[in-house]
Design a protein around this motif. Structure first.
Motif, PDB file in Angstrom:
ATOM      1  N   ASP A  83      -3.119   2.898   3.645  1.00  0.00           N
ATOM      2  CA  ASP A  83      -2.123   1.970   3.104  1.00  0.00           C
ATOM      3  C   ASP A  83      -2.743   0.903   2.226  1.00  0.00           C
ATOM      4  O   ASP A  83      -2.020   0.078   1.662  1.00  0.00           O
ATOM      5  N   LYS A  84      -4.077   0.860   2.139  1.00  0.00           N
ATOM      6  CA  LYS A  84      -4.793  -0.077   1.275  1.00  0.00           C
ATOM      7  C   LYS A  84      -4.520  -1.527   1.660  1.00  0.00           C
ATOM      8  O   LYS A  84      -4.120  -2.342   0.831  1.00  0.00           O
ATOM      9  N   PRO A 140     -14.200   1.053   3.290  1.00  0.00           N
ATOM     10  CA  PRO A 140     -13.907  -0.009   2.318  1.00  0.00           C
ATOM     11  C   PRO A 140     -12.873  -1.009   2.786  1.00  0.00           C
ATOM     12  O   PRO A 140     -12.858  -2.142   2.324  1.00  0.00           O
ATOM     13  N   TYR A 141     -11.997  -0.614   3.728  1.00  0.00           N
ATOM     14  CA  TYR A 141     -10.913  -1.514   4.090  1.00  0.00           C
ATOM     15  C   TYR A 141     -11.076  -2.142   5.470  1.00  0.00           C
ATOM     16  O   TYR A 141     -10.137  -2.731   5.987  1.00  0.00           O
ATOM     17  N   ALA A 142     -12.239  -1.981   6.081  1.00  0.00           N
ATOM     18  CA  ALA A 142     -12.433  -2.554   7.414  1.00  0.00           C
ATOM     19  C   ALA A 142     -13.543  -3.585   7.365  1.00  0.00           C
ATOM     20  O   ALA A 142     -14.613  -3.322   6.835  1.00  0.00           O
ATOM     21  N   GLY A 156      -2.488  -6.005  -0.963  1.00  0.00           N
ATOM     22  CA  GLY A 156      -3.512  -5.689   0.025  1.00  0.00           C
ATOM     23  C   GLY A 156      -4.814  -5.244  -0.635  1.00  0.00           C
ATOM     24  O   GLY A 156      -5.911  -5.624  -0.222  1.00  0.00           O
ATOM     25  N   ASP A 157      -4.671  -4.458  -1.686  1.00  0.00           N
ATOM     26  CA  ASP A 157      -5.855  -3.966  -2.379  1.00  0.00           C
ATOM     27  C   ASP A 157      -6.667  -5.119  -2.967  1.00  0.00           C
ATOM     28  O   ASP A 157      -7.891  -5.133  -2.923  1.00  0.00           O
ATOM     29  N   GLN A 158      -5.967  -6.105  -3.535  1.00  0.00           N
ATOM     30  CA  GLN A 158      -6.663  -7.245  -4.137  1.00  0.00           C
ATOM     31  C   GLN A 158      -7.309  -8.106  -3.057  1.00  0.00           C
ATOM     32  O   GLN A 158      -8.402  -8.650  -3.245  1.00  0.00           O
ATOM     33  N   MET A 159      -6.649  -8.204  -1.898  1.00  0.00           N
ATOM     34  CA  MET A 159      -7.260  -8.928  -0.791  1.00  0.00           C
ATOM     35  C   MET A 159      -8.555  -8.240  -0.374  1.00  0.00           C
ATOM     36  O   MET A 159      -9.528  -8.888   0.008  1.00  0.00           O
ATOM     37  N   ARG A 160      -8.572  -6.929  -0.443  1.00  0.00           N
ATOM     38  CA  ARG A 160      -9.780  -6.194  -0.072  1.00  0.00           C
ATOM     39  C   ARG A 160     -10.945  -6.618  -0.948  1.00  0.00           C
ATOM     40  O   ARG A 160     -12.049  -6.844  -0.478  1.00  0.00           O
ATOM     41  N   TRP A 161     -10.692  -6.728  -2.237  1.00  0.00           N
ATOM     42  CA  TRP A 161     -11.750  -7.153  -3.145  1.00  0.00           C
ATOM     43  C   TRP A 161     -12.258  -8.536  -2.725  1.00  0.00           C
ATOM     44  O   TRP A 161     -13.447  -8.804  -2.685  1.00  0.00           O
TER      45      TRP A 161
END
Lengths: 442, 358, 172
Positions: A125-126, A146-148, A352-357
């Motif tokens: 779900d990114k 990448p997302y954890a 969510g994807d941008q938060m990951r960065w």
């Protein structure tokens, strides 16, 4: 008569059903929606109430004092997981369906089991899954996960740091000493064993591992064994009821509590106060201090509780270890949001994807912490793709009967020993799942 | 009331022994299945598929397994979660250690492993009955979970004891989207439910019911007790094992032995009791009740509290939800001890006579 | 208190004292009072007891209250020793092996069963894991979770009615 009853029943049912169907309203488009899969009931309810109370209070504080981050206010919703893995997954999905583009912003589950269950889903779900001090520790390797983000420090680094503290305490060497590792028989308790065994080889101490079956409210046999072994130290990895039971049992067999060092999930007021004077002298690891001396905590009490929007119904819990820990988790989330906005547009809702960065490029310095008024709540955090942990430092505190007192400065675990273990485990996972390890570029 | 049930006469034995002898029933069942297989993937949201329908189907399967044992054969069992755990871990290990084994085969092998563990812990049933057997199966529950925790071989020597399920690929098609997982689970559960319905109508099912009613009399008329009881344990554990494997692969994705705790066993037992012992439909109704009611309460209670302007904190709402859930279970058991399936039957009978009262 | 190297706390002695007192009171209740006899009659056969004029509803109320009271005492004593927590309900399940060992219809059976289960559980926890550890390597604690149940199970296979219970005869 019957028809009246049935028609009333039918109309109630219809109203409720229509309410439910219309329920999945997403948050207002200009708010940053944070999913909060919390637990406030059950055996760990007290711990969850303190942590999530702090978390929500800080979000409210940012909304009230600054009007959100660059004008984007935070909205959130809680969902009761009861610390149960299946319910945690259901909560994650339910909150995701309400969260729009942000997909929940950052998921803090406060549970290793639920983190494991949600890990793959958050990747699909990114949305970043934040496991501050718990969860899947080999997620330190961002090329496979990448997302954890197991931020601040992981169990193995913590165990290694505790060993370092003991080394310092014993004049630089633990050769010939005996250390017992008393742990909760679950994923949480078993994770540090690998690290401790590696440390025992380097520092030449004898390690004995003693498990305690869940839920850990019967420890008589284990502590008799410990008394028989007569170790120099006990490293204690308990959670929930296991903590107070251990302290009381230690008192019964006469094992001095100042030789017991617990993990940070075994070092909060909810654990030591029920044990009474059996807890005096007990030490534990932590990354945040307790008390209201921290400027931001005092400010939260003034601003948020002053406006009547405080989340805790029992104000005495403000400033406890878990409350402050919740505030520290919220601080990291808000700082990541700020950072994401500097790259992706100030005043916009972050996906969510941008938060990951943002989480992969965090750089919270001591100076920044002082500006926030949060000195003492967090160590310096600098993340990167290879290091989703960001810090690896803890402090040791001791319970003096009424409050937690720091007895050490920042201690970093043995990164050169522990991080390669993470990498190896992550590579194995990648092989099992046919993932090619690669750092995401966005 | 919607259609006349009489007047459809059969001319062959085959037609007479159908599960749904009435044409309209068959049509209704077809419609239900097509809604489930076609309508749901098209119209339901991801939340519904992922978090509600998949666990509903998986738990119905586990409840079906337990129903064979407790409802039809009368052997009380509190160890169903342990058999689910065996199924999940066995499937994982077969998939891991045998190169290129097709997934269906590992599922079946996982179910067979659960069946053999079931037979092992069913052996005491030859000597003890009822309540005592419940304690024996409780022993199975705790022992199996302990074994899976302590022998790291089962979880592939992972440091935390948590296994991460591999991606499901059958005939080269990867089942990794929610819809594909849902369809796979639907297919397996529907197939096994059909098999189960036929099983309880066959001589095995009749032998089980005879043993349940009075096993001494059953032995007297020539029903082989040992075979019947052990067959009940084996088939029940097979179903629970498959349910456990689906739980690991299609729902959670990662499992630890602690996730199959006593709480889960009790939950499945409640599904059987509330749904109705001794009925296939009851499993689905019971699973729906126990799974959906807490979610329903979770959504409705905050609304009600806002409507009535009660200053309830989140913790209080969760506590109230637990209390209401418990009270409803007690209420249902008092009002209808035979479960929701019996309520359904009564409803159908009333509808046949409607608008006449009798 | 330290006797021969095995530390016994005053709290434990006090708890044992209270328990012994409670058991004696219950035993006397069941043996010598009218209410006790009525309880035993109802346990034997409901219909026969009804036909003798024993009011069943009251008997249910009395039985549940006694059970609740005994559980209350047990909970208080456990709580004072180990702290009262949510997870106490799991401990209560251990009463089932005790019942099975002792037999369902006798109070002395419950005492003897309780002692046997309690002692064997703790002894197993201490002495069995090292043996398994030598055989298999790795760590084998946590046996006390399942040991009482397996013990009761094996006992059931040998003597289904428990140590002091009455043999159950099935009539067709």
């Amino acid at each position: 008569m019957k028809s009246i009853k049935t028609s009333i029943g039918a109309s109630i049912l219809a109203t409720i059903t229509s309410l439910i169907i219309s329920y999945p309203l997403s948050a207002a488009a200009e708010d940053q929606f944070v999913s909060i899969p919390s637990y406030r009931v059950g055996p760990y309810g007290q711990n969850g109430q303190a942590f999530y109370g702090g978390f929500i209070d800080y979000l409210n504080y940012i909304n009230l004092s600054e009007g959100g981050v660059n004008g984007v206010k935070f909205a959130w919703e809680e969902c009761e997981t009861e610390y149960n893995n299946a319910k945690g997954v259901e909560c994650y999905e339910r909150l995701k369906s309400k969260s729009g583009n942000s997909k929940g912003t950052a998921i803090h589950t406060m549970s290793t089991g639920i983190s494991y269950a949600v890990l793959d889903k958050s990747q699909t779900d990114k949305v970043p899954l934040i496991m501050m001090g718990y969860g899947r520790t080999d997620a330190v390797d961002g090329s496979v996960f990448p997302y954890a983000f197991p931020l601040v420090t992981t169990y193995q680094m913590q165990a290694s740091a505790i060993v370092k503290f003991l080394v310092q305490k014993n004049g630089g060497s633990l050769t010939g000493k005996k250390i017992v590792f008393l742990y909760h028989d679950s994923a949480y308790g078993k994770e540090p064993i690998v690290a401790l065994e590696a440390e025992s080889k380097i520092n030449h101490f004898k390690l004995t591992e003693i498990p305690v079956a869940h839920p850990g409210n019967e420890q008589g046999a284990q502590w008799l064994k410990i008394r028989e072994e007569n170790p120099d130290y006990v490293i204690f990895w308990g959670w929930g009821v296991m903590n107070q039971t251990a302290l009381k049992a230690a008192q019964k067999v006469g094992f001095p509590r100042d030789k017991i060092i617990g993990s940070w999930w075994a070092g909060s007021e909810e654990d030591v106060i029920p044990a009474g004077d059996a807890a005096k002298g007990y030490m534990s690891a932590t990354w945040n201090v307790s008390g209201k001396n921290v400027p931001v905590i005092a400010d939260i009490e003034k601003v948020v509780y002053g406006a009547g929007k405080g989340n805790l119904s029992d104000k005495a819990k403000i400033g406890t270890i878990l409350y402050n820990r919740g505030v520290s988790a919220a601080i990291v989330t808000v700082e990541a949001d700020r950072l994401a906005q500097t790259k992706y547009g100030k005043g916009k809702v972050i996906t969510g994807d941008q938060m990951r960065w943002a989480f992969e490029n965090l750089n919270i310095t001591n100076a920044r912490l002082t500006t926030l008024g949060a000195t003492g709540l967090l160590p310096e955090i600098k993340t990167s793709c290879e290091n989703h942990e960001g810090s690896g430092k803890i402090k040791i505190q001791q319970w003096d009967g009424t409050k937690w007192v720091l007895v050490s400065d920042w201690i970093e675990g043995n990164k050169n020993l522990i991080h390669p273990l993470f990498k190896a485990s992550a590579r194995e996972y990648a092989k099992e799942k046919n993932i090619t390890p690669a750092c995401l570029k966005n | 009331m919607l259609y006349r049930e009489a007047g459809q006469f059969k001319t062959t034995y085959k037609a007479d022994s159908q599960i749904f002898p009435i044409l309209q029933d068959r049509v209704g069942m077809m419609i239900l299945l097509s809604v489930a297989a076609i309508g749901v993937p098209l119209f339901a949201s991801e939340y519904w598929i992922n978090a509600i329908l998949i666990p509903f189907l998986i738990f119905s399967l586990a409840a079906l397994g337990l129903n064979f044992l407790t409802g039809y054969a009368g052997q009380l069992s509190l160890g169903s979660a342990a058999f689910m755990a065996v199924g999940a871990f066995a499937t994982y290990n077969f998939q891991l250690r045998i190169e290129g084994i097709p997934f269906f085969l590992s599922f079946i092998l996982g179910g067979l492993s659960a069946a053999s563990v079931g037979i092992l812990f069913g052996l005491p049933s030859l000597r003890i009955k009822g309540f005592y057997l419940a304690v024996a199966t409780l022993a199975a529950q705790f022992f199996v979970v302990w074994c899976l925790t302590k022998f790291p071989w089962f979880s592939n020597n992972s440091s935390s004891g948590v296994i991460s399920a591999q991606t499901l690929t059958i005939f080269g098609f990867a089942f990794d989207t929610p819809i594909s997982k849902y369809l796979l689970v639907l297919f397996i559960v529907a197939g096994l439910a059909l098999l189960g319905k036929n099983l309880v109508r066959s001589s095995t099912g009749r032998a089980w019911m005879a043993v349940r009613d009075m096993d001494v009399a059953a032995e007297v008329i020539g029903i082989p007790l040992m075979k019947t009881k052990l067959m009940a344990f084996a088939i029940s554990s097979f179903y629970c094992g498959i349910a456990g494997a689906l739980y690991a692969y299609c729902y959670l994705g990662t499992v630890e032995p602690d996730g199959f705790s006593l709480e889960l066993s009790f939950k499945i037992l409640f599904m059987v009791i509330i749904g109705g012992v001794g009925s296939i439909l009851g499993n689905f109704l019971g699973a729906g009740f126990i799974l959906l009611l807490p979610i329903f309460l979770d959504i409705v209670l905050p609304f009600i509290s806002k409507l009535l302007h009660l200053p309830l904190s989140n913790a209080t709402i969760s506590h109230i939800q637990l209390m209401v859930f418990g009270a409803l279970i007690i209420f249902f058991l008092i009002v209808e001890p035979h479960g929701l399936a019996r309520l359904w039957q009564i409803g159908k009978e009333k509808l046949r006579l409607w608008p006449f009262p009798h | 208190m330290d006797l021969t190297g095995i530390g016994i706390s005053k709290l434990d002695l006090f708890s044992s004292g209270i328990i012994i007192l409670l058991v004696i009171i219950l035993a006397l209740l069941f043996q010598y009072t009218k209410v006790g006899r009525a309880l035993r009659a109802v346990a034997d056969d409901h219909q026969a007891a009804l036909s003798l004029g024993i009011p069943l509803e009251n008997i249910w109320a009395i039985v549940w209250s006694i059970a609740g009271f005994v559980a209350l005492v047990a909970g208080l004593l456990w709580g004072s020793r180990n702290g009262v927590q949510f997870a106490l309900s799991l401990t209560a399940l251990k009463a089932l092996p005790v019942l099975i060992l002792g037999g369902f219809t006798s109070v002395p059976g419950a005492i003897v069963g309780g002692i046997i289960i309690g002692v064997s559980e703790k002894l197993a926890e201490i002495y069995i894991p090292p043996v398994l550890q030598d055989a298999f390597g790795g760590n084998f604690g946590g046996i006390e979770g399942w040991f009482p149940y397996i013990f009761a199970l094996l006992f059931l296979l040998v003597r289904p009615e428990g140590l002091f219970g009455e043999k159950h005869i099935d009539r067709v």
